[in-house]
Design a protein around this motif. Structure first.
Motif, PDB file in Angstrom:
ATOM      1  N   ARG A   1       0.831  -1.192   0.000  1.00  7.91           N
ATOM      2  CA  ARG A   1       0.000   0.000   0.000  1.00  7.91           C
ATOM      3  C   ARG A   1       0.878   1.260   0.000  1.00  7.91           C
ATOM      4  O   ARG A   1       0.575   2.242  -0.663  1.00  7.91           O
ATOM      5  N   LEU A   2       1.950   1.229   0.763  1.00  5.90           N
ATOM      6  CA  LEU A   2       2.892   2.347   0.728  1.00  5.90           C
ATOM      7  C   LEU A   2       3.548   2.449  -0.644  1.00  5.90           C
ATOM      8  O   LEU A   2       3.687   3.555  -1.195  1.00  5.90           O
TER       9      LEU A   2
ATOM     10  N   TYR B   1       4.327   1.391   7.934  1.00  3.72           N
ATOM     11  CA  TYR B   1       3.996   1.422   6.505  1.00  3.72           C
ATOM     12  C   TYR B   1       2.681   2.153   6.265  1.00  3.72           C
ATOM     13  O   TYR B   1       2.585   3.006   5.363  1.00  3.72           O
TER      14      TYR B   1
ATOM     15  N   TYR C   1      -6.212   6.023  -2.540  1.00  2.00           N
ATOM     16  CA  TYR C   1      -4.803   5.757  -2.263  1.00  2.00           C
ATOM     17  C   TYR C   1      -4.570   4.362  -1.684  1.00  2.00           C
ATOM     18  O   TYR C   1      -3.578   3.710  -2.020  1.00  2.00           O
ATOM     19  N   PHE C   2      -5.457   3.904  -0.818  1.00  3.22           N
ATOM     20  CA  PHE C   2      -5.264   2.609  -0.167  1.00  3.22           C
ATOM     21  C   PHE C   2      -6.001   1.476  -0.867  1.00  3.22           C
ATOM     22  O   PHE C   2      -5.642   0.314  -0.688  1.00  3.22           O
TER      23      PHE C   2
ATOM     24  N   ALA D   1      -0.101  10.106   1.286  1.00  2.67           N
ATOM     25  CA  ALA D   1      -1.365  10.270   0.556  1.00  2.67           C
ATOM     26  C   ALA D   1      -1.935  11.664   0.784  1.00  2.67           C
ATOM     27  O   ALA D   1      -2.410  12.332  -0.152  1.00  2.67           O
TER      28      ALA D   1
ATOM     29  N   VAL E   1       1.379   4.277  -3.147  1.00  6.77           N
ATOM     30  CA  VAL E   1       1.345   5.729  -2.953  1.00  6.77           C
ATOM     31  C   VAL E   1       2.633   6.362  -3.485  1.00  6.77           C
ATOM     32  O   VAL E   1       2.600   7.418  -4.131  1.00  6.77           O
TER      33      VAL E   1
ATOM     34  N   ALA F   1       2.207   5.770   4.511  1.00  8.44           N
ATOM     35  CA  ALA F   1       1.330   5.836   3.344  1.00  8.44           C
ATOM     36  C   ALA F   1       0.249   6.883   3.547  1.00  8.44           C
ATOM     37  O   ALA F   1      -0.095   7.644   2.619  1.00  8.44           O
TER      38      ALA F   1
END
Length: 460
Positions: free
Chosen positions: A126-127, A368, A424-425, A376, A130, A372
């Protein structure tokens, strides 16, 4: 006749074993949504296969709540037969783990699905997603530094069952005093801190400064800023393991619980961020103490997304014990220059080091997911050219009413209604995260505490 000596084939394994031929086994580690390290321990001779073929682990490790139980509401347990996914090594993370009695190494992994795509529920991915947005849409590279606060506590609990400060290695007395930035406190625990420093050096963790914080047994260790945010969070996760492991070698525990003591300060995770442009220069710097317009837009995005991201900054029931007035823990989305009473601070310093500091999260946040979230918010502010409003001057607590979600349920509801963060996620990840935390909250909600017995058992 003895078996032939192991001859590693992968260059990273060969280089590691040339330097550490005594290593017998290696911990394969994945960080779950709570930041808890999960994985397997393998014989060192299995490393070539791990690098070539990966190692199977169930995707349900990202459905594990803080107690280790699978939150079935995530859909990652029985619903899909607790299916395995494939984890591959993160290059450059094969390191010695010097605190073990047995010669041991450790290796960070990240999870992928069977089509080779990054597994959606892995916080590290997820990071990474981004970070891709910064490079693809903005041509900017985030520079990130992580600050971690923690408590050293005695292995023996206090009479009421709660934690208590350790006995000073120098005096043998129970720690009771508070000397923020005290040098004596660093001297008293120098053997512990020196061993942490040594372990960080052999593991390539760029630890920078250590300071005594606002309470007995509380310390902060800072990591150096770097232009690889994934590596910065890898180092934060591994630093926590180092601190915990070395503390136990010295007869103590280390806790990253956000608020272990009711009457002492909580522990936070602070994220420092600047951005490098195509020419390698800091785009937040414009030759003035205020910073450039991009810094203002970044602050605007962080302010707009702060409430809906609160459940990532404060992931559990105890997290919200930190949020009190006059404790240097923010209660309102606001920013200021060189002022620790606000959620976002522009630290004093030279122009080339101009950066923002995000001060909301507890030490219990997943590095993380927290990073993120911060990135974001910055990306959102830059792409939408948002205005953060005027900076606060003086004590923010005296000027602003609390407006962030300050209960666990309110924070989870804010994330569930989020307008910006799903882009974003990913909605699938947020579904897993929310199901995980709502299940955990339900368990917590049904627990009856000793305080309830003290207050109500014989009085009502």
């Amino acid at each position: 006749m003895s078996p032939p000596a192991y001859q590693p084939q992968h260059p990273e394994v060969a280089a590691f074993l040339q330097q550490h031929p005594e290593v017998e086994a290696v911990d394969l580690i994945v960080s779950d949504v709570n930041g808890i390290l999960r994985g397997k321990r393998v014989d060192v001779r299995a490393l070539d296969k791990v690098y070539a073929d990966g190692v199977n682990l169930p995707g349900s490790i990202f459905a594990a709540d803080i107690t280790g139980d699978t939150a079935e509401e995530t859909g990652l347990g029985f619903e899909i037969g607790d299916a395995d996914q494939i984890c591959y090594p993160i290059p450059g993370t094969l390191r010695i783990a010097p605190w073990h009695r047995r010669p041991m190494g450790q290796l960070l992994l990240s999870m992928y699905d069977h089509q080779g795509a990054p597994y959606f529920a892995d916080p590290r991915h997820r990071l990474a997603s981004v970070l891709e947005l910064f490079l693809d849409s903005l041509g900017l590279v985030p520079v990130v530094a992580v600050e971690l606060e923690f408590y050293l506590i005695d292995r023996e609990r206090a009479a009421d069952g709660g934690p208590q400060p350790p006995l000073s290695p120098a005096t043998g007395e129970r720690e009771r005093k508070t000397q923020v930035y005290g040098i004596t406190e660093l001297d008293d625990y120098s053997a512990f801190l020196d061993e942490v420093d040594a372990a960080c050096r052999v593991q390539g963790i760029p630890a920078d400064t250590a300071v005594a914080e606002y309470a007995p047994g509380q310390y902060e260790i800072n990591l150096k800023h770097q232009d690889n945010a994934l590596a910065a969070c890898d180092h934060a996760v591994l630093l926590k393991r180092v601190i915990r492991s070395i503390a136990q070698r010295h007869g103590m525990y280390a806790t990253f619980m956000a608020k272990p003591y009711a009457d002492l300060p909580g522990s936070g995770t602070h994220i420092h961020v600047s951005l490098l442009g195509p020419d390698g220069g800091n785009v937040f710097a414009d030759g003035t103490p205020e910073g450039g317009p991009l810094l203002k837009h970044a602050l605007g995005g962080l302010i707009e997304t702060m409430a809906e991201g609160m459940a990532l900054c404060a992931p559990n029931a105890n997290s919200f014990r930190r949020f009190r007035e006059e404790t240097f823990v923010p209660l309102t989305p606001a920013w200021a220059h060189n002022n620790r009473t606000t959620a976002l601070r522009i630290p004093a310093g030279p122009d080339h080091a101009r950066r923002l500091e995000h001060r909301v999260a507890g030490a219990d946040a997943n590095p993380y997911l927290l990073t993120a979230l911060v990135l974001a918010g910055i990306h959102h502010g830059l792409t939408q050219t948002l205005d953060p409003g005027a900076p606060i001057t003086g004590n923010a607590y005296a000027q602003l009413e609390p407006s962030l979600p300050l209960t666990w349920l309110d924070a989870l509801r804010a994330l569930d209604r989020a307008a910006v963060l799903p882009a974003y996620f990913g909605t699938d990840f947020l579904k897993v995260y929310l199901a995980n935390k709502l299940t955990e909250r339900e368990k917590f909600r049904h627990h009856i505490s000793s305080l309830e017995h003290d207050w109500y058992l014989l009085t009502v």
